[in-house]
Design a protein around this motif. Structure first.
Motif: not given
Length: 470
Positions: A315-332
């Protein structure tokens, strides 16, 4: 008994006695020991005491022996007179007069599973000999760590007493043990200067750096060293492209004309995606060595680009990522490096541990502070390296923990964050601060010492592949 028969038996007996005395004695090792006596050359790791044969120059000629046997006076009384007058072999025999030839050296080759005790036992030596040798003082203690293929040279007396030992610690350094006047062991090391030569190799990437390096004739160690030199500028797991190329100039070390091992890389060039990187090795008069660009900037950055050996970026640096566990938009706000559980995690730079322990969804986590502007975070660790606690300082490359999957995680990986003035930055693309350039006091010496290497890099044809080690 008839006179002729009696004289014949006397002559035959005398002949057998003379033959037995004249024949030089030989010692045959007992017990089928896996050793061999050698006439050893004068070389590192090899004793230089040659075998000495008994001196038979004082023995009487065969004609004289026959005269004594064939003459009418060849009786037992005359034979005794000859022996006591020094005319017979007994008088000059090195065994009989106590002047034994020099004790022989034997070599024992270390086998798989051996330690020094088993080597000594095979040579007919005792556990006490082992104890005395390894406790003779530095560096004799190194004999507790022998490896298959190593050779241990032993000098023993006729009564199986250990008199000397030699062991090659390296191609240029040999450990010697010798007894002093009191019978105590005295260890010392002899060093032989190795001849240094230069070799070069070049290659082009078609599948991987490793395959290209092997094809160019580089050893595994040289390939790893090459990757380490340019590892601050090039991500060798992700940034390589077909037709990237490299050139390496390195040392080879020789003894008696034979190559014994590779030395350091002296100069190297790597072209990645059309961008050229060059590195020159320079050792200061104070003995400190490092790699620098041709204009004197250190190849070593203040931070490692990647702090663990990984198989892929999961998983790369991504401010707009959708979290793989919670399924919500959470910046990585970091980079996830997938790797086998237990893979060591290294400090990206010199710094101080400011957090170490469980940290919410990060699981087992270490946070390092580097000076006043930079911090790095290492999450989801399986466990921490021993010997560290909050407040301790660590050096770049020092192991601080191991890859795991603690906290909120879908598999074993390292979550790595890089912050500048408190702001998260992409660890893979952030401009890393430079390490200290070469000191001004060494600048002129650096340019003199590296000018020939730089000229060689300029002159190497990109189409010629030099085979290493020839």
């Amino acid at each position: 008994m008839p006179r002729k028969l009696r004289n014949g038996l006397l002559i035959l007996g005398t002949t057998l006695v003379v033959a037995a005395l004249a024949w030089p004695p030989t010692d045959t090792p007992s017990g089928g020991q896996a050793s061999r006596s050698l006439a050893l050359p004068d070389a590192p790791g090899v004793p230089d005491t040659p075998d000495q044969a008994p001196d038979l120059s004082s023995l009487p000629a065969a004609e004289k022996l026959r005269e004594g046997i064939d003459s009418p006076t060849g009786t037992p009384d005359s034979a005794e007179a000859a022996r006591t007058s020094g005319e017979r072999p007994v008088a000059s025999s090195p065994v009989e007069d106590g002047n034994d030839s020099a004790p022989q050296w034997q070599v024992q080759t270390v086998r798989s599973g051996d330690n020094l005790a088993t080597v000594f036992k095979r040579a007919g030596l005792s556990a006490r000999d082992v104890y005395d040798v390894v406790n003779a003082g530095d560096p004799a203690g190194q004999l507790t760590r022998v490896f298959p293929g190593d050779e241990v040279y032993l000098q023993k007396s006729a009564d199986n007493r250990l008199l000397g030992l030699r062991y090659a610690m390296s191609p240029s350094r040999t450990l010697h043990l010798r007894r002093d006047a009191d019978g105590d062991w005295k260890p010392f090391v002899k060093t032989v200067e190795l001849e240094r030569r230069n070799a070069q190799a070049e290659g082009r990437i078609e599948s991987s750096l490793y395959n290209a390096g092997i094809e160019a004739g580089l050893s595994d160690a040289l390939i790893m060293e090459l990757a380490g030199i340019f590892g601050w500028d090039i991500d060798f797991a992700l940034d390589l492209r077909n037709n990237d190329s490299f050139v390496v100039i390195y040392e080879t070390l020789h003894r008696d004309g034979q190559k014994v091992r590779n030395g350091d890389i002296l100069a190297a060039e790597f072209v990645n995606r059309g961008e050229r990187f060059r590195a020159l090795r320079y050792e200061t008069p104070a003995g400190e060595s490092n790699y620098y660009t041709p204009d004197g900037r250190s190849m070593r950055k203040a931070f490692l680009r990647t702090p663990t050996d990984f198989t892929r970026v999961s998983s790369d640096f991504n401010p707009d990522r959708v979290h793989p566990v919670y399924g919500t938009k959470r910046p990585h706000r970091g980079t996830d490096y997938a790797a086998p559980p237990g893979t060591p995690i290294k400090a990206a730079g010199d710094g101080k541990i400011i957090e170490r322990g469980r940290k919410g969804g990060y699981g087992n986590t270490v946070v390092l502070k580097h000076g006043t502007r930079y911090t790095t975070l290492y999450g989801h660790m399986r466990g921490f390296a021993n010997g560290h606690s909050v407040g301790d300082r660590v050096q770049q490359g020092e192991i601080i923990g191991y890859v795991g999957s603690t906290g909120v995680s879908t598999g074993p990986h390292l979550h790595y964050e890089f912050r500048v003035d408190g702001t998260h930055r992409n660890p893979r693309t952030v401009d890393l601060p430079e390490a200290e350039p070469i000191a001004e006091q060494y600048r002129d010496d650096f340019e003199r010492e590296t000018s020939d290497l730089l000229a060689r890099l300029d002159g190497i044809s990109p189409t010629r592949v030099a085979q290493a080690g020839e």
